[in-house]
Scaffold this motif. Structure first.
Motif, PDB file in Angstrom:
ATOM      1  N   LEU A   1      -4.925  -5.985  -1.585  1.00 10.45           N
ATOM      2  CA  LEU A   1      -4.282  -4.752  -1.565  1.00 10.45           C
ATOM      3  C   LEU A   1      -3.844  -4.200  -2.919  1.00 10.45           C
ATOM      4  N   ALA A   2      -3.407  -3.121  -3.193  1.00  9.88           N
ATOM      5  CA  ALA A   2      -2.762  -2.680  -4.222  1.00  9.88           C
ATOM      6  C   ALA A   2      -1.177  -2.611  -3.967  1.00  9.88           C
ATOM      7  N   TYR A   3      -0.187  -2.931  -4.769  1.00  6.97           N
ATOM      8  CA  TYR A   3       1.224  -2.973  -4.618  1.00  6.97           C
ATOM      9  C   TYR A   3       1.839  -2.009  -5.719  1.00  6.97           C
ATOM     10  N   PHE A   4       2.559  -0.814  -5.206  1.00  5.83           N
ATOM     11  CA  PHE A   4       3.164   0.125  -6.280  1.00  5.83           C
ATOM     12  C   PHE A   4       4.618  -0.370  -6.395  1.00  5.83           C
ATOM     13  N   ALA A   5       4.899  -0.685  -7.539  1.00  2.00           N
ATOM     14  CA  ALA A   5       6.414  -1.094  -7.912  1.00  2.00           C
ATOM     15  C   ALA A   5       6.807   0.213  -8.553  1.00  2.00           C
ATOM     16  N   PRO A   6       8.023   0.369  -8.143  1.00  2.00           N
ATOM     17  CA  PRO A   6       8.707   1.751  -8.809  1.00  2.00           C
ATOM     18  C   PRO A   6       9.150   1.570 -10.210  1.00  2.00           C
ATOM     19  N   VAL A   7       8.755   2.471 -11.069  1.00  2.00           N
ATOM     20  CA  VAL A   7       9.555   2.698 -12.510  1.00  2.00           C
ATOM     21  C   VAL A   7      10.638   3.785 -12.458  1.00  2.00           C
ATOM     22  N   THR A   8      10.147   4.567 -11.831  1.00  2.00           N
ATOM     23  CA  THR A   8      11.337   5.677 -11.568  1.00  2.00           C
ATOM     24  C   THR A   8      11.068   6.596 -10.381  1.00  2.00           C
ATOM     25  N   ARG A   9      11.819   7.610  -9.955  1.00  2.00           N
ATOM     26  CA  ARG A   9      11.372   8.308  -8.795  1.00  2.00           C
ATOM     27  C   ARG A   9       9.888   8.889  -8.783  1.00  2.00           C
ATOM     28  N   GLY A  10       9.233   8.730  -8.142  1.00  2.00           N
ATOM     29  CA  GLY A  10       7.890   9.128  -8.086  1.00  2.00           C
ATOM     30  C   GLY A  10       6.944   8.815  -8.838  1.00  2.00           C
ATOM     31  N   VAL A  11       7.232   7.662  -9.696  1.00  2.00           N
ATOM     32  CA  VAL A  11       6.382   6.960 -10.605  1.00  2.00           C
ATOM     33  C   VAL A  11       6.251   5.522 -10.451  1.00  2.00           C
TER      34      VAL A  11
ATOM     35  N   PRO B   1       6.196  -0.503 -19.077  1.00  2.00           N
ATOM     36  CA  PRO B   1       6.441   1.036 -18.537  1.00  2.00           C
ATOM     37  C   PRO B   1       7.900   1.337 -18.406  1.00  2.00           C
ATOM     38  N   ARG B   2       8.853   0.599 -18.181  1.00  2.00           N
ATOM     39  CA  ARG B   2      10.089   0.613 -18.086  1.00  2.00           C
ATOM     40  C   ARG B   2      10.683   0.741 -19.623  1.00  2.00           C
ATOM     41  N   VAL B   3      10.243   0.082 -20.518  1.00  2.00           N
ATOM     42  CA  VAL B   3      10.483   0.439 -21.883  1.00  2.00           C
ATOM     43  C   VAL B   3      10.268   1.655 -22.297  1.00  2.00           C
ATOM     44  N   LEU B   4       8.830   2.047 -22.183  1.00  6.01           N
ATOM     45  CA  LEU B   4       8.242   3.182 -22.581  1.00  6.01           C
ATOM     46  C   LEU B   4       9.084   4.326 -21.966  1.00  6.01           C
ATOM     47  N   ARG B   5       9.210   4.484 -20.849  1.00  6.95           N
ATOM     48  CA  ARG B   5       9.798   5.316 -20.209  1.00  6.95           C
ATOM     49  C   ARG B   5      11.315   5.699 -20.701  1.00  6.95           C
ATOM     50  N   ALA B   6      11.991   4.683 -21.074  1.00  9.99           N
ATOM     51  CA  ALA B   6      13.444   4.461 -21.558  1.00  9.99           C
ATOM     52  C   ALA B   6      13.276   5.517 -22.966  1.00  9.99           C
TER      53      ALA B   6
ATOM     54  N   ILE C   1     -10.031   4.801   8.943  1.00  9.67           N
ATOM     55  CA  ILE C   1     -11.222   4.049   8.977  1.00  9.67           C
ATOM     56  C   ILE C   1     -11.236   2.629   8.411  1.00  9.67           C
ATOM     57  N   LEU C   2     -10.203   2.113   8.249  1.00  8.19           N
ATOM     58  CA  LEU C   2      -9.861   0.623   8.036  1.00  8.19           C
ATOM     59  C   LEU C   2      -8.952   0.149   9.108  1.00  8.19           C
ATOM     60  N   SER C   3      -9.407  -1.295   9.380  1.00  9.28           N
ATOM     61  CA  SER C   3      -8.550  -2.027  10.118  1.00  9.28           C
ATOM     62  C   SER C   3      -7.592  -2.570   9.523  1.00  9.28           C
ATOM     63  N   ALA C   4      -7.368  -2.697   8.221  1.00  9.43           N
ATOM     64  CA  ALA C   4      -6.115  -3.302   7.545  1.00  9.43           C
ATOM     65  C   ALA C   4      -5.527  -2.788   6.612  1.00  9.43           C
ATOM     66  N   ALA C   5      -4.270  -2.830   6.410  1.00  5.94           N
ATOM     67  CA  ALA C   5      -3.705  -2.157   5.194  1.00  5.94           C
ATOM     68  C   ALA C   5      -4.462  -2.279   3.890  1.00  5.94           C
ATOM     69  N   LEU C   6      -4.170  -1.017   3.348  1.00  7.51           N
ATOM     70  CA  LEU C   6      -4.855  -0.999   1.974  1.00  7.51           C
ATOM     71  C   LEU C   6      -3.867  -0.990   0.695  1.00  7.51           C
ATOM     72  N   THR C   7      -2.551  -0.492   0.629  1.00  4.97           N
ATOM     73  CA  THR C   7      -1.652  -0.379  -0.160  1.00  4.97           C
ATOM     74  C   THR C   7      -0.160  -0.535   0.567  1.00  4.97           C
ATOM     75  N   ILE C   8       0.626  -1.049  -0.315  1.00  5.86           N
ATOM     76  CA  ILE C   8       2.118  -1.226  -0.069  1.00  5.86           C
ATOM     77  C   ILE C   8       2.710  -0.804  -1.348  1.00  5.86           C
ATOM     78  N   ARG C   9       4.137  -0.326  -0.966  1.00  7.44           N
ATOM     79  CA  ARG C   9       4.742   0.002  -2.019  1.00  7.44           C
ATOM     80  C   ARG C   9       6.344  -0.167  -1.959  1.00  7.44           C
ATOM     81  N   THR C  10       7.138  -0.345  -2.678  1.00  8.90           N
ATOM     82  CA  THR C  10       8.742  -0.445  -2.730  1.00  8.90           C
ATOM     83  C   THR C  10       9.177   0.891  -3.339  1.00  8.90           C
ATOM     84  N   THR C  11       9.946   1.445  -2.607  1.00  9.66           N
ATOM     85  CA  THR C  11      10.877   2.534  -2.630  1.00  9.66           C
ATOM     86  C   THR C  11      11.679   2.617  -4.031  1.00  9.66           C
TER      87      THR C  11
END
Length: 300
Positions: A114-124, A182-187, A57-67
């Motif tokens: 947009l929202a950008y999703f930066a990886p903390v770990t796999r699937g997070v 998030p990386r320190v807390l997860r560690a 329903i949108l004409s432009a990208a809404l989110t991006i993420r890095t694997t």
């Protein structure tokens, strides 16, 4: 963007959703929680493969993420920082007319957040928003992404261009700082390294050496997961952590007589050994601990 425009309403609703889930998951938000987003009662996934999300329903990208890429492995998409400090986000493939690339281009031209999703770990992921696509480099098959907090400019005057260059220099700094907690807390498995409190919303990522120090990088070996009480005490030099990871409480604090928080929260920490991450690469750096401990001893 008009207030009743669907592009605006979806993005505002998404940002509200990300505010809520990020507050509940300070150590990184699982993708299924991010994808619990709904708009007008209908589910709408935000994290998708391969990484660019444009709902129909949108004409432009809404989110991006890095694997997420495990340490020591090659990333499938080489998102990296350019010389100006902006994140370089790769096209989908090499065809400029690919629907995903057109969706990114549309967001850039219309200056849509947009929202950008930066990886903390796999699937997070850590959700960073709003972000803006500010340039396209067709030769390198990539867009420049401004992650700075002051990136919603208008116009192209000299003053605006100067502001743009300055804010884009903040992008790399902002991403590293945002990812630090998030990386320190997860560690540390979302536990205070001192008292083992396991409630992530009550935990901070304490810098061993501060930002302004030449070795004060926002990396896990320069961090300790601490509850807010112990973080404040650490910053105030009420407690210190020796290079051998033993906790010391300042002598005048040990001599005080007060309530249970002082006794159990601070005084009983004296001589204890901090909790360490499972991975040795995440252990607090001994040289940094030693420098910070000397500061504690000087203050004491």
């Amino acid at each position: 963007m008009p207030g009743d425009d669907v592009e605006t309403r979806i993005r505002l609703a998404m940002f509200r959703h990300l505010d809520q889930v990020s507050a509940k998951h300070p150590d990184g938000v699982p993708s299924d929680v991010i994808n619990s987003f709904t708009f007008d009662g209908a589910p709408m996934r935000l994290v998708v493969q391969p990484g660019i999300r444009k709902p129909a329903i949108l004409s432009a990208a809404l989110t991006i993420r890095t694997t997420y890429t495990r340490p020591g492995f090659d990333a499938p998409y080489e998102d990296q920082f350019g010389g100006d400090g902006s994140l370089r986000y790769k096209w989908r493939g090499t065809d400029p007319a690919h629907p995903d690339n057109r969706a990114l281009r549309e967001a850039m031209v219309r200056r849509l957040p947009l929202a950008y999703f930066a990886p903390v770990t796999r699937g997070v992921y850590e959700a960073i928003y709003p972000v803006y696509l500010v340039e396209e480099d067709a030769g390198s098959h990539e867009f420049a992404v401004d992650l700075s907090e002051y990136s919603h400019w208008a116009g192209d005057g000299d003053e605006v261009l100067l502001e743009r260059r300055y804010t884009r220099r903040l992008t790399k700094q902002r991403l590293h700082q945002v990812m630090f907690r998030p990386r320190v807390l997860r560690a540390y498995e979302s536990r205070c390294a001192l008292c083992r409190l396991a409630h992530a919303p009550l935990l901070d990522a304490a810098h061993i050496l501060p930002d302004h120090h030449e070795h004060g990088d926002p990396v896990v070996p320069n961090g300790l997961a601490m509850c807010k009480i112990h973080h404040a005490a650490y910053d105030a030099n009420i407690l210190g952590v020796r290079p051998d990871r033993v906790v010391e409480i300042r002598e005048d604090i040990l001599a005080e007589i007060d309530g249970p928080m002082l006794k159990h929260g601070l005084q009983e920490m004296h001589g204890s050994v901090i909790f360490l991450p499972r991975s040795r690469r995440d252990h607090p750096d001994r040289d940094r601990l030693e420098q910070r401990y000397e500061q504690f001893r000087s203050a004491a």
